[in-house]
Write a protein that holds these residues in place. Structure first.
Motif, short mmCIF file in Angstrom:
data_model
loop_
_atom_site.label_atom_id
_atom_site.label_comp_id
_atom_site.label_asym_id
_atom_site.label_seq_id
_atom_site.Cartn_x
_atom_site.Cartn_y
_atom_site.Cartn_z
N LYS A 23 0.83 -1.20 0.00
CA LYS A 23 0.00 0.00 0.00
C LYS A 23 0.87 1.26 0.00
O LYS A 23 0.57 2.22 -0.71
CB LYS A 23 -0.93 0.01 1.21
N GLU A 24 1.94 1.25 0.77
CA GLU A 24 2.85 2.41 0.81
C GLU A 24 3.48 2.62 -0.57
O GLU A 24 3.56 3.75 -1.05
CB GLU A 24 3.94 2.20 1.85
N LEU A 25 3.93 1.55 -1.19
CA LEU A 25 4.54 1.64 -2.51
C LEU A 25 3.53 2.18 -3.52
O LEU A 25 3.86 3.05 -4.34
CB LEU A 25 5.07 0.28 -2.95
N SER A 26 2.31 1.67 -3.45
CA SER A 26 1.26 2.13 -4.35
C SER A 26 1.00 3.62 -4.15
O SER A 26 0.89 4.38 -5.12
CB SER A 26 -0.02 1.32 -4.13
N ASN A 27 0.91 4.05 -2.92
CA ASN A 27 0.68 5.48 -2.63
C ASN A 27 1.85 6.33 -3.08
O ASN A 27 1.66 7.40 -3.67
CB ASN A 27 0.42 5.69 -1.14
N ASP A 28 3.07 5.88 -2.79
CA ASP A 28 4.26 6.65 -3.14
C ASP A 28 4.45 6.78 -4.65
O ASP A 28 4.90 7.81 -5.14
CB ASP A 28 5.52 6.02 -2.52
N THR A 29 4.16 5.71 -5.38
CA THR A 29 4.40 5.70 -6.82
C THR A 29 3.17 6.06 -7.64
O THR A 29 3.28 6.29 -8.84
CB THR A 29 4.88 4.30 -7.28
#
Length: 56
Positions: A23-29
């Motif tokens: 989820k963090e990766l999805s939000n960041d990217t």
């Protein structure tokens, strides 16, 4: 309901920590989690089956 012509819904579980990081990766990217999961599964398939079967 959304149009899923090239997608199939699945039900599964994921390690809580991995889901948090996904989820963090999805939000960041700003890349949807489904696209990140597609990429991860493709990488796993390549890793465990490095040579595609020949076409007949």
């Amino acid at each position: 309901m959304s149009d899923l012509k090239t997608r199939t819904r699945i039900g599964n579980t994921l390690d809580t920590y991995l889901l948090k990081k996904l989820k963090e990766l999805s939000n960041d990217t700003r890349i949807p989690m489904s696209r990140l999961l597609d990429e991860a599964v493709q990488d796993l398939i390549k890793k465990h089956n490095p040579t595609p079967p020949s076409s007949h």
